[in-house]
Design a protein around this motif. Structure first.
Motif, short mmCIF file in Angstrom:
data_model
loop_
_atom_site.label_atom_id
_atom_site.label_comp_id
_atom_site.label_asym_id
_atom_site.label_seq_id
_atom_site.Cartn_x
_atom_site.Cartn_y
_atom_site.Cartn_z
N ARG A 180 0.89 -1.17 -0.20
CA ARG A 180 -0.04 -0.08 -0.13
C ARG A 180 0.81 1.17 -0.04
NH1 ARG A 180 -4.14 1.05 4.72
NH2 ARG A 180 -2.07 0.78 5.99
N GLN A 181 1.87 1.06 0.73
CA GLN A 181 2.89 2.31 0.96
C GLN A 181 4.37 1.58 0.70
OE1 GLN A 181 1.77 4.79 4.38
NE2 GLN A 181 1.94 6.35 2.98
N ILE A 182 4.97 2.07 -0.60
CA ILE A 182 6.59 1.93 -0.32
C ILE A 182 7.34 3.00 -0.48
CG2 ILE A 182 8.07 0.68 -1.90
CD1 ILE A 182 5.89 -1.12 -0.78
N VAL A 183 8.21 3.27 0.59
CA VAL A 183 8.95 4.23 0.90
C VAL A 183 10.64 4.01 0.83
CG1 VAL A 183 9.35 6.41 2.56
CG2 VAL A 183 7.11 5.02 2.00
N ASN A 231 -3.80 -8.44 3.50
CA ASN A 231 -2.72 -9.20 3.73
C ASN A 231 -2.25 -9.41 5.08
OD1 ASN A 231 -0.35 -10.56 2.95
ND2 ASN A 231 0.90 -8.68 2.69
N ALA A 232 -2.93 -9.54 5.92
CA ALA A 232 -2.83 -10.04 7.58
C ALA A 232 -1.80 -11.11 7.84
CB ALA A 232 -4.12 -10.08 8.45
N SER A 233 -1.76 -12.00 7.11
CA SER A 233 -0.91 -13.22 7.17
C SER A 233 0.48 -12.84 6.72
CB SER A 233 -1.58 -14.47 6.51
OG SER A 233 -1.56 -14.23 5.05
N GLY A 234 0.82 -11.91 5.80
CA GLY A 234 2.09 -11.33 5.23
C GLY A 234 2.40 -12.22 4.23
N LEU A 235 1.65 -13.04 3.53
CA LEU A 235 1.93 -14.05 2.42
C LEU A 235 2.30 -13.24 1.36
CD1 LEU A 235 2.10 -17.09 1.78
CD2 LEU A 235 -0.37 -16.91 1.22
N LEU A 236 1.77 -12.23 1.04
CA LEU A 236 1.93 -11.61 -0.29
C LEU A 236 3.12 -10.47 0.03
CD1 LEU A 236 -1.85 -10.66 -1.37
CD2 LEU A 236 -0.35 -12.78 -1.69
N HIS A 237 3.68 -10.31 -1.02
CA HIS A 237 5.05 -9.34 -0.76
C HIS A 237 5.08 -8.43 -2.03
CE1 HIS A 237 6.32 -13.05 1.60
NE2 HIS A 237 7.14 -12.19 2.39
N VAL A 292 11.05 0.59 2.91
CA VAL A 292 9.97 -0.01 3.87
C VAL A 292 8.77 -0.25 3.35
CG1 VAL A 292 8.87 0.34 6.08
CG2 VAL A 292 11.06 1.06 5.84
N ALA A 293 8.33 -1.34 3.14
CA ALA A 293 6.93 -1.59 2.51
C ALA A 293 5.78 -1.71 3.60
CB ALA A 293 6.97 -2.72 1.47
N ASP A 294 4.89 -1.00 3.44
CA ASP A 294 3.53 -1.08 4.28
C ASP A 294 2.72 -2.33 3.33
OD1 ASP A 294 1.21 -0.99 5.73
OD2 ASP A 294 0.93 1.00 5.29
N ASP A 295 2.77 -3.40 3.86
CA ASP A 295 2.02 -4.49 3.20
C ASP A 295 0.81 -5.13 3.88
OD1 ASP A 295 3.29 -5.67 5.31
OD2 ASP A 295 4.44 -6.98 3.97
N SER A 296 0.23 -4.08 4.84
CA SER A 296 -0.94 -4.33 5.67
C SER A 296 -1.96 -4.93 4.58
CB SER A 296 -1.38 -3.86 6.63
OG SER A 296 -1.56 -2.30 5.98
N GLU A 297 -1.93 -4.20 3.43
CA GLU A 297 -2.95 -4.42 2.38
C GLU A 297 -1.89 -4.33 1.06
OE1 GLU A 297 -7.39 -2.57 3.18
OE2 GLU A 297 -5.93 -1.07 2.17
N MET A 298 -2.46 -5.18 -0.14
CA MET A 298 -1.46 -5.29 -1.06
C MET A 298 -2.40 -4.56 -2.34
SD MET A 298 1.39 -6.29 -0.24
CE MET A 298 2.14 -6.74 -1.67
N TYR A 299 -1.87 -3.88 -3.09
CA TYR A 299 -2.34 -3.39 -4.46
C TYR A 299 -2.03 -4.29 -5.41
CZ TYR A 299 -3.43 1.10 -2.10
OH TYR A 299 -4.24 1.99 -1.23
#
Length: 396
Positions: free
Chosen positions: A87-90, A305-311, A230-237
């Protein structure tokens, strides 16, 4: 080979007469005998029966698999290659120059917003701050002196001791001291900020990438590679593209892009290892432009992406369903193509009749949705249509 031909081939054997007998009875054969006439009559009867049987068989109706056209609901899945982003890639970069003295995070670790990740050598920036503080205090003292001189000069002016020029001179000195103090304060703020920038903090919560830098590395704001990402991956686009025609069809079906995004069915995700992702996503954005080179429109689906399976940076396949209600569905084996048109065979009065049909452009690999050409209650040949022709007698 039909029956008539088979019997014709074997006629010489039925009427075979030895050559020697023919020679000895040459004169007798000049006129028909009773046996010869009987054989000819028998042959004629056999040929008539065989040919009549063949003709009767050719008019017998052949059984074919048929079906009566009806309606049903159908869901069609269409698959698209997709790329994943957080969702956010910084990209975290330093704002000041210096050597890295400490690294306070690990590669691949979860980090919090505001957490210190790196420390750059602070000694020169602390010294610069102290200089700025001293300059600010000096400017404050000069401003106090200038204000005091101006007030005294004003009182002397009231007693007609000094002239107006002297008062204005003191007033200008006061204004200059105020400006100097403002400049000193700004320099102090700048020095304090530079010192704070030596502690490089995460602007978002997320997961840290690999770290290409080490303690002692000299870095600056112009480095080509960030300190860390730093990747905010709580949600994935999940980004994927569809053809312009399909995008127009979808928008026309729902009325507008906003209606499409609010009412479109949930989409699913198939990972590269073939595994189906547990969570479903929603289409959350549609590009307002069409790629001039590919003629494609980009869509974005959002997946939890609560499980963190998606990267971030991964790839997958998006499965987009299309629901159709009360549609005519026929097997693909019931159709055949002729001159870029699709046909089926309807059964009309017991005979096949070729009928052109218009098919929905999307299918599930086994069945077609018929948009035009067939009506409810029509009987069609359900399989092997490409092997038939018009006018064949059909026994359902």
């Amino acid at each position: 080979m039909n029956y008539c031909k088979i019997i014709t081939i074997f006629v010489p054997d039925l009427l075979f007469i030895p050559i020697k007998t023919i020679q000895t009875r040459r004169q007798d054969m000049k006129r028909p005998t009773f046996s010869t006439a009987l054989a000819a009559l028998f042959l004629t009867a056999v040929l008539a029966v065989a040919c009549d049987g063949e003709k009767q068989k050719s008019h017998e109706a052949v059984q074919y698999q048929t079906m009566v056209v009806g309606q049903k609901d159908m869901t069609l899945d269409r698959q698209y290659s997709a790329r994943l982003t957080g969702r956010q890639i910084v990209e975290v970069r330093p704002q000041v120059s210096g050597c890295i003295t400490r690294i306070l995070t690990g590669e691949g670790e979860a980090v919090r917003k505001g957490q210190t990740l790196f420390v750059i050598d602070q000694v020169p920036y602390r010294a610069a701050l102290e200089v700025a503080v001293a300059a600010r205090k000096s400017a404050e003292a000069r401003l106090a002196t200038a204000r005091m001189n101006y007030e005294n000069e004003t009182k002397l002016k009231e007693g007609l001791v000094v002239s107006d020029v002297s008062v204005e001179t003191m007033r200008n000195a006061l204004l200059e001291a105020e400006a100097a103090l403002a400049q000193a304060r700004a320099q102090e703020v700048n020095a304090r900020n530079n010192l704070s920038y030596t502690e490089v903090k995460s602007p978002v919560s997320g997961v840290a990438s690999m770290i290409p830098w080490h303690v002692g590395s000299l870095v600056s704001s112009s480095i080509s590679e960030p300190l860390v990402t730093v990747a905010d991956d709580s949600e994935m686009y999940v980004y994927f593209s569809i053809g312009e025609n399909q995008a127009l069809d979808l928008i026309s079906q729902y009325g507008s892009i906003a209606e499409f995004m609010s009412k479109a069915p949930a989409v699913s995700l198939r990972l590269n290892n073939g595994q189906e992702y547990d969570e479903q996503g929603r289409i959350s954005a549609v590009s307002g432009t069409v790629d001039a080179q590919t003629g494609a429109v980009t869509l974005r689906a959002t997946f939890p992406n609560a499980s963190g399976l998606l990267h971030h940076g991964g790839s997958a396949t998006v499965v987009v369903p299309t629901h159709r209600t009360d549609c005519i569905v026929i097997p693909q084996e019931a159709t055949y193509e002729l001159q870029n048109r699709m046909f089926v065979y309807r059964v009309v009065d017991g005979k096949t009749k070729a009928t052109a049909v218009t098919l929905y452009p999307q299918n599930n690999g086994r069945e077609y949705i018929v948009e035009e050409g067939l009506s409810l209650g029509d009987t069609i040949i359900a399989e092997g249509a490409g092997l038939l022709r018009e006018g064949i007698d059909v026994a359902p």
